[in-house]
Motif scaffolding. Sequence first.
Motif, PDB file in Angstrom:
ATOM      1  N   VAL A  52       3.440 -14.838  -2.585  1.00  0.00           N
ATOM      2  CA  VAL A  52       3.819 -13.434  -2.748  1.00  0.00           C
ATOM      3  C   VAL A  52       4.629 -12.996  -1.532  1.00  0.00           C
ATOM      4  CG1 VAL A  52       1.757 -12.896  -4.112  1.00  0.00           C
ATOM      5  CG2 VAL A  52       1.724 -12.533  -1.640  1.00  0.00           C
ATOM      6  N   ASP A  53       5.385 -11.936  -1.721  1.00  0.00           N
ATOM      7  CA  ASP A  53       6.012 -11.244  -0.591  1.00  0.00           C
ATOM      8  C   ASP A  53       6.019  -9.755  -0.912  1.00  0.00           C
ATOM      9  OD1 ASP A  53       8.113 -10.795  -2.361  1.00  0.00           O
ATOM     10  OD2 ASP A  53       9.548 -12.080  -1.299  1.00  0.00           O
ATOM     11  N   GLU A  54       6.683  -8.956  -0.081  1.00  0.00           N
ATOM     12  CA  GLU A  54       6.622  -7.506  -0.287  1.00  0.00           C
ATOM     13  C   GLU A  54       7.334  -7.060  -1.551  1.00  0.00           C
ATOM     14  OE1 GLU A  54       9.983  -8.153   2.759  1.00  0.00           O
ATOM     15  OE2 GLU A  54       8.219  -9.172   1.960  1.00  0.00           O
ATOM     16  N   PRO A  57       4.138  -8.224  -4.504  1.00  0.00           N
ATOM     17  CA  PRO A  57       2.895  -8.404  -3.748  1.00  0.00           C
ATOM     18  C   PRO A  57       1.694  -8.798  -4.594  1.00  0.00           C
ATOM     19  CG  PRO A  57       3.372  -6.076  -4.039  1.00  0.00           C
ATOM     20  CD  PRO A  57       4.563  -6.814  -4.560  1.00  0.00           C
ATOM     21  N   ASN A  58       1.757  -8.611  -5.894  1.00  0.00           N
ATOM     22  CA  ASN A  58       0.603  -8.916  -6.750  1.00  0.00           C
ATOM     23  C   ASN A  58       0.824 -10.170  -7.583  1.00  0.00           C
ATOM     24  OD1 ASN A  58      -0.910  -6.606  -5.922  1.00  0.00           O
ATOM     25  ND2 ASN A  58       0.393  -5.339  -7.214  1.00  0.00           N
ATOM     26  N   TRP A 144       3.561  -7.627   7.758  1.00  0.00           N
ATOM     27  CA  TRP A 144       3.351  -7.057   6.425  1.00  0.00           C
ATOM     28  C   TRP A 144       1.962  -7.409   5.893  1.00  0.00           C
ATOM     29  CZ3 TRP A 144       2.972  -9.871   1.672  1.00  0.00           C
ATOM     30  CH2 TRP A 144       2.896  -9.044   0.539  1.00  0.00           C
ATOM     31  N   ALA A 145       1.517  -8.645   6.126  1.00  0.00           N
ATOM     32  CA  ALA A 145       0.208  -9.063   5.646  1.00  0.00           C
ATOM     33  C   ALA A 145      -0.901  -8.230   6.273  1.00  0.00           C
ATOM     34  CB  ALA A 145      -0.011 -10.546   5.941  1.00  0.00           C
ATOM     35  N   GLN A 148      -0.363  -4.458   4.791  1.00  0.00           N
ATOM     36  CA  GLN A 148      -0.324  -4.181   3.366  1.00  0.00           C
ATOM     37  C   GLN A 148      -1.351  -4.938   2.537  1.00  0.00           C
ATOM     38  OE1 GLN A 148       1.669  -1.825   2.161  1.00  0.00           O
ATOM     39  NE2 GLN A 148       2.496  -1.455   4.215  1.00  0.00           N
ATOM     40  N   MET A 149      -1.622  -6.183   2.876  1.00  0.00           N
ATOM     41  CA  MET A 149      -2.496  -6.992   2.020  1.00  0.00           C
ATOM     42  C   MET A 149      -3.950  -6.688   2.326  1.00  0.00           C
ATOM     43  SD  MET A 149      -0.606 -10.673   1.793  1.00  0.00           S
ATOM     44  CE  MET A 149      -1.613 -11.157   0.395  1.00  0.00           C
TER      45      MET A 149
END
Length: 460
Positions: A52-54, A57-58, A144-145, A148-149
């Motif tokens: 996944v990336d931004e 993300p799902n 980002w992880a 956001q994650m």
Amino acid sequence: MGGRDDDDYKFLQIIDAIASINQKVNLIGIVTDTSIPKQSKGTDYYCTLKIVDESKPNSGILVTFFAETTDRLPEVQCVGDIIQLSRVVMKTHGSEANAIFNKRFSSFALFEGKHGTSFVPYQVSSKYHAREQDKKFIVGLRRWAVDQMEGTVLGDLRSLKDIEQGEHFNCCCKILHLFQHQEDEWVLFAWDGTDTPSVAIKSKLEDEMENPLSLQLEHFILPRDILSTFPTVGTVLRVIIRSNEKLGLNVLKIGKWYKLVNLKCDLHASLWFATITHSTKLCCLPDDDDLVLHQQRTYIERFSSRWGKMPAQSFPWPFRLTETDYPSVPYMTLMDVLTYTKVTAKFRCVARVVAMMPWRPEDFRSPSGMYRMRLTLEDPTARIHAYLFAEDAVQFFEGYHSVDVMTKKRNVLLGIEEDDEIRNPPWLDLCLWSYYIDEGDIWGSRAYRVFGTRFSTEKL
């Protein structure tokens, strides 16, 4: 992170790569799923990763890897690590786009995830070339992880306490041990701190002499030094791995938590086990993953309770059939009993009588009139044989009784109603005493007997 252009190459975001069918693209993302390596229809081996990336993300995207040997496939240390991919080919499978790693021209590199600080990959393919500009993309994904994650997401996650016969299920478990059972079969020992459900016992009582109810799923007894490393609370689930599904198990890390996806659950001799299927995934989780932290908190809360070592399904007790001489002694599990360092010791446990030998009440006593019988006891952690004889049995049965009374007592103890082949034994409060049977054994071969326990006729 925005666009990912560079002077001589660029990483595409996943959402843009999906629109680039039949093209070679470069990707960088976070691994959220891994599969067990398998052999293809040809001579290659393959595995799949989900990244996944931004931009996605799902759902992310699946990447399939092919290589001549399993050690050339990516070996992801933990879910959440970063993978850099160069010149993978975008294809469609059904309605979904995926990426294909071609061993002739593609490359990959694996880096530590969100808490990593190194820019040196821990695994690379043969065609990988490091570039200074890669660092900024790795930094961006790590940031980002963290921001956001929110931990690993696993649909339909089950604790072992919620499994059902015949179902496929996903769980988060700690891998305790891996043992070769037979030439073409391995056993993985998995644990999450919960108790598997108690189930009906299906065996013929008259078969107990020649074909006794199994004490464990495997045909061997684990050495005590291995058993002693297992937690004593919560079921250790046996996961069976056939020869065609065992590829890549060399990368399993004993003592680490894994996300296990699509296990098949079943029963043998009324013992729970699971089977690795063709579509099973074993994904190592970092120690700070939300799933891991949740399982650990739940276990600590249970273990700290006064009743934490009692089987979860013994609550609430429907009735108290037995009383012991030591009502204030804390409860222990049968795994505590099996792994206790001293051979001669006394314990108080909550267990079920799942088998008995002899099974006919008229045979409970020897010709001389002394009680002698062997009980098979079970709790969520283990099964053991425990003997009941002489004065301990007199105390247990509160004296000597007619065959009719003893038949009634036996039926209640074993949970026999109309069909003696399907039994639902009640939970009992019992005292056990362990003792030597072979003092020459370095571990101290031991046997167990029930003592200090009364099976009250007033409760019948």
